[in-house]
Design an enzyme around this catalytic site. Structure first.
Site, PDB file in Angstrom:
ATOM      1  N   SER B 116       0.902  -1.124   0.077  1.00 45.87           N
ATOM      2  CA  SER B 116      -0.112  -0.095  -0.059  1.00 45.87           C
ATOM      3  C   SER B 116       0.844   1.367   0.177  1.00 45.87           C
ATOM      4  CB  SER B 116      -0.792  -0.104   1.211  1.00 45.87           C
ATOM      5  OG  SER B 116      -0.335  -0.371   2.380  1.00 45.87           O
ATOM      6  N   GLU B 117       2.265   1.078   0.125  1.00 45.80           N
ATOM      7  CA  GLU B 117       2.982   2.223   0.142  1.00 45.80           C
ATOM      8  C   GLU B 117       3.787   2.388  -1.447  1.00 45.80           C
ATOM      9  OE1 GLU B 117       4.796   3.846   3.620  1.00 45.80           O
ATOM     10  OE2 GLU B 117       4.197   1.987   4.489  1.00 45.80           O
TER      11      GLU B 117
END
Lengths: 690, 306
Positions: B116-117
């Site tokens: 998610s980064e």
């Protein structure tokens, strides 16, 4: 011996290799153990520091957690070092590795507790400090403290919290639980007081909330068995090390034993070597002494002498010999002889003046030497005379027999000292004129002999090669100034064509019995030469020729052979010769007179002898000595002597001949004096043929 | 009066301990060649899946090493957090709000690999970096390698992060005796200690060296997406327990708290006083503390100027 060295060397190599590998093993074991123990100790130290920091964190309000974190990180690193250490990876250390794992697990647990401690510690500390501050604030803000009971309760709670925190005792907390409940239910009209009370209660509850876990965490931290595990690791590891140390000490004992016995053996060898060395040295000293010293007398010997001579600048050497020593041996026995030698040695040692640095040697059977380093101002010959006198006055008493000795000495300052002194000694013994003779070239026959031998060889060579020849010098009648006769003079020609000096040749020829031959040769050659000439001639003969039977017979034979010539011959005989056998001499004279041979006295006036009288009546000529003639024109004394001779000759009816007439002036003088004949360079030089 | 006296003594006693805050060093040891590669990587979107963000997107040096947003722009539903500053991270005892990375090496890898980064894999990172002539040359020169591994990438970034220290703040210089603070700043520091802020915000980073509960006296609301210790330990008491954030450069790293709920320093100070101490500070006290906190802003890291 060599095999021993090889075996010993091989042993040393083996032991050295063993020792080196053992040494590296020991070093590895010891350094590894040391390293690991150090790490364990360091971990222990850091954990102590961590605990100290925890204590500080609890105590100090404004504590800085950085230090605690740093120590924990450091400890992690050391555990990692321990885990990674190659030494522990060996199978035998698996129990230690397991223990380390246990420790790590416990430590990680402790770390978690510490984090929890930090989380609980901050609010606990904070409330503990904040509560009094809050109380203070309340008292400051509320100027008039009307409700004493409330204030009292605040103080009670604050002090109880302080106590419980510092005593870690939940009982105190329980005791204030009731009070805080009361406080909670307090009603205030003032909203500010109301707010304060709420804050205070909330803070106390915060303390309660954390204090349970806080004490629990501290208990956990205190009870966790990290340290015990650590000391267990240390114990097991040390135990393991002591096992290895046993192996090491066994090896060490082995090497120590080997080393000590090796050193011992070397010391033993050194001792033996030293002892042998000492023996050898003693032997060498004895040998050296006996090389340099005479056994019998203890005096330094010839070898010693040769050594000493090298260091003497101006040697003055005396060689002393006992006269007729053999007779002492013969008379009293060799023991007596040895006694005399010993006694003489002692005597010489005593009487040779030490202050002059004289040293006595025994150089041969009965030869003693004294060597001085001569100083200019001292008369050594006198010293030698004194020594000899003392020696000869000494009475040697051997078994009640009194033995006296006489000695002879030769002195020399010329190298080689012994040889030259010996020549002087021999000379003294031969001549018996003096007890002491100093060496000089004159008495040194050796040199003479050398020269003589050379001359003899040359002479023999000349004889066999027909190089002995007569030369003829004219003799002039002073009145007629005519040459009437010739004197035959012997010439010996060397192989180089040069004539030898006759003065040198004649003594040698006489000694070597060649003289007769020379006379014979000259006699024969001269006769052969003059037999068909019209001149008279003269030949020199000596008494030896007359005495020598062979020569004498030869003369007679020649006279007989040349009967017709013989009457022209004159024999010249030296005035200085002394006649011993009158009978023989007279018979010779008689015999030659039969052949009409005339006789001249050669070198007349040079000396005196008896034979002039003996044969007075038979003398025909006086050949006046050249020394009287050569300066006669200016020497009045010589002239007077010559005038006397001439006068005497005339009365005796003897004709005179002047020799050495080398100039006109001399000739005029001899003529004036009345000498009948002249011979010399003025008249003519000797020539090989007319 | 006696009680008054005792209480005063206790307070004074507590105050009389030596300074619990250490100044930052003027310089720190690091490998400048590696750090410069790290710097290149730090600003390079090559490390994000869609090549749209770099490390600097969230850790913007212009915004105090963080980003002025409540939450990180790249968050998941179950984890939302305010971005901690990248400045002076080398002095933190753990990384992330809940300290789930024990050091920078662990930390640096997580956002890159987090789907998610930045959303890359190690393999992808290596593929991308090894395709770049620029990086191949740089790594060859400094690391002497022909193939750049993920580890090399992280190592370079960490070396750069190590260099990101902000020395010579007014407060540090005051601690070193070089300058004097204003009366307000000094009184603010005194309050900071007296009120007990210092029990958690201490050490070289004025924080960053312990885990503490947010809402000690007056509880703070809890959300499941909070990046607290509970996410790791699962212990009830670890809810809302976070790594104490560093107060260095706090004036320029707004908004504050794990959830970015405080927009200004004043707000943050007041909330802290309420939740941690249960008190309401006067405006005067707040101003003084804020003045003190502003003195903690240091110089921009030297390596950024290169």
């Amino acid at each position: 011996m060599l095999r021993k060295v090889y075996i010993f060397s091989a042993l040393i190599v083996v032991i050295t290799v063993l020792f080196i590998s053992f040494d590296s093993y020991t070093k590895r074991v010891i350094s590894s153990h040391e390293r690991i123990l150090r790490i364990i100790k360091t971990i222990e130290g850091i954990e102590t520091k961590v605990d100290g920091e925890i204590f500080k964190a609890g105590l100090i309000l404004y504590y800085n957690y950085d230090q605690l974190n740093d120590y924990m990180e450091e400890l992690d690193k050391y555990i990692e070092m321990l885990e990674k250490d190659d030494y522990l990876k060996k199978g035998e250390y698996s129990d230690i590795v397991n223990l380390i794992k246990v420790y790590k697990k416990l430590w990680n647990k402790k770390k978690k507790y510490i984090e929890d401690f930090k989380t609980a510690n901050s609010p606990i500390k904070n409330t503990a400090i904040y509560l009094p501050l809050l109380t203070l604030r309340y008292m400051q803000s509320v100027k008039n403290i009307s409700d004493l009971r409330y204030t009292y309760m605040l103080a009670k709670i604050v002090s109880s919290i302080y106590l419980s925190r510092n005593a870690m005792d939940l009982d105190f907390v329980l005791s204030i639980k009731k009070d805080i409940e009361t406080l909670k239910n307090f009603k205030f009209k003032d909203p500010e007081k109301e707010s304060f009370n709420r804050t205070f209660v909330a803070n106390v509850y915060t303390f309660f909330n954390f204090f349970d876990s806080y004490t629990e965490i501290i208990k956990n931290i205190l009870e966790i068995k990290t340290r015990r595990t650590l000391s267990e690791i240390e114990d097991v590891f040390s135990q393991r090390f002591s096992n290895e140390a046993k192996t090491i000490s066994l090896f060490t004992a082995f090497f120590t034993t080997t080393f000590v016995s090796g050193v011992g053996y070397i010391i033993y060898l050194l001792f033996r070597l030293d002892k042998e060395n000492k023996n050898l040295q003693a032997l060498r000293k004895t040998l050296e002494y006996s090389i340099r010293h005479d056994n019998l007398t203890g005096l330094p010997n010839r070898y010693s002498f040769e050594e000493d001579v090298k260091n003497v600048k101006n040697p003055f050497f005396v060689l002393i010999n006992i006269d007729d020593f053999r007779s002492i041996n013969d008379l009293y026995g060799t023991k007596a002889g040895d006694y005399v030698l010993k006694e003489l040695a002692d005597l010489l040692r005593d009487i040779v003046p030490e202050e002059l640095g004289g040293k006595v040697y025994r150089l041969g059977a009965d030869d003693f030497g004294i060597l001085f380093d001569a100083k200019l101002e001292i008369s050594y010959e006198e010293i030698v005379n004194q020594i000899i006198e003392k020696v000869e006055n000494h009475r040697f008493i051997y078994e009640n027999n009194e033995i006296s000795i006489s000695v002879t000495a030769g002195i020399s300052t010329k190298q080689p000292l012994i040889e030259t002194a010996d020549i002087a000694l021999k000379h003294s013994q031969r001549t018996r004129r003096s007890k002491v003779v100093v060496y000089s070239y004159e008495i040194d026959n050796k040199k003479q002999i050398e020269r003589n031998l050379k001359l003899i060889r040359a002479l023999k060579d000349a004889i066999s090669n027909d190089r002995v020849v007569p030369y003829y010098q004219p003799i002039m009648n002073n009145t007629t100034e005519k040459i009437e006769k010739y004197e035959a003079l012997m010439r010996v020609i060397g192989d180089d064509g040069n004539a030898f000096d006759v003065e040198d040749i004649l003594p040698i020829a006489k000694e070597s019995k060649l003289y007769g031959q020379l006379t014979k040769i000259i006699l024969h050659k001269t006769f052969m030469y003059f037999r068909d000439k019209d001149y008279d001639f003269s030949i020199n003969i000596s008494l030896e020729d007359i005495v020598n039977k062979s020569t004498r017979e030869y003369i007679y034979a020649v006279l007989e052979e040349f009967k017709d010539v013989s009457y022209r011959l004159t024999f010249e005989i030296l005035e200085s010769e002394e006649v011993k056998d009158y009978e023989e001499f007279s018979s010779f004279i008689r015999k030659i007179k039969e052949y009409g041979v005339k006789i001249a006295i050669d070198d007349f006036g040079s000396g005196y002898s008896n034979f002039s009288y003996l044969i007075n009546k038979d003398i025909d000529y006086f050949k006046i000595d050249g020394s009287l003639i050569k300066n006669i024109h200016k020497d009045t004394n010589a002239r007077l002597v010559v005038e006397t001779i001439v006068s005497f000759a005339k009365k005796a009816n003897i004709k005179t001949i002047a020799e050495f007439v080398n100039s006109r002036e001399v000739f005029e003088a001899v003529k004036e004096i009345g000498i009948d004949y002249s011979q010399g360079y003025y008249v003519g030089v000797p020539v090989s043929s007319l | 009066m006696l009680i008054f006296f005792i209480l005063t003594t206790l307070v004074l006693f507590s105050l009389s301990f030596p300074d619990p805050i250490k100044p930052l060093p003027a310089e720190i040891k690091y490998d400048i060649k590696k750090a410069l590669i790290g710097k290149e990587l730090f600003f390079d979107p090559i490390l994000s899946k869609e090549r749209d963000i770099s490390c600097a997107t969230c850790h913007d040096p212009e915004q105090g090493g963080t980003v002025h947003l409540r939450f990180s722009p790249k968050v998941s539903e179950d984890l939302k957090a305010n971005v901690p500053t990248v400045f002076n991270v080398v002095f933190n005892f753990r990384q992330f709000w809940n300290g789930r990375a024990k050091d920078l090496y662990e930390q640096a890898a997580i956002p890159i690999l987090n789907p998610s980064e930045m959303g890359l894999t190690k393999e992808e990172v290596e593929r991308r970096i090894n395709k770049s002539d620029k990086y191949k040359k740089m790594f060859k020169e400094v690391y002497g390698v022909d193939y750049i591994t993920f580890k090399h990438v992280i190592d370079a970034i960490v070396e750069f992060e190590r260099a990101l220290i902000t020395p010579n703040s007014r407060f540090d210089r005051y601690l070193r005796g070089e300058i004097d603070l204003t009366e307000s700043e000094k009184e603010g520091y005194a309050l900071f200690k007296k009120l007990g802020c210092i029990t958690c915000h201490n050490g070289i980073n004025i924080g960053g060296n312990s885990f503490q509960k947010f809402g000690v006296v007056n509880p703070y609301k809890w959300e499941p997406y909070f990046p607290d210790r509970y996410k790791i330990t699962g212990r009830e008491e670890d809810k809302n327990v976070y790594k104490v954030p560093s107060l260095r450069n706090v004036a320029i790293t707004y908004p504050y708290f794990h959830d970015g709920s405080a927009g200004t320093l004043e707000e943050a100070v007041k909330k802290m006083a309420y939740h941690q101490l249960g008190i309401t500070l006067t405006d005067e006290e707040v101003t003084k503390i804020v003045d003190f906190l502003k003195s903690l802003t240091g110089e921009m890291p030297a390596i950024l100027k290169r």
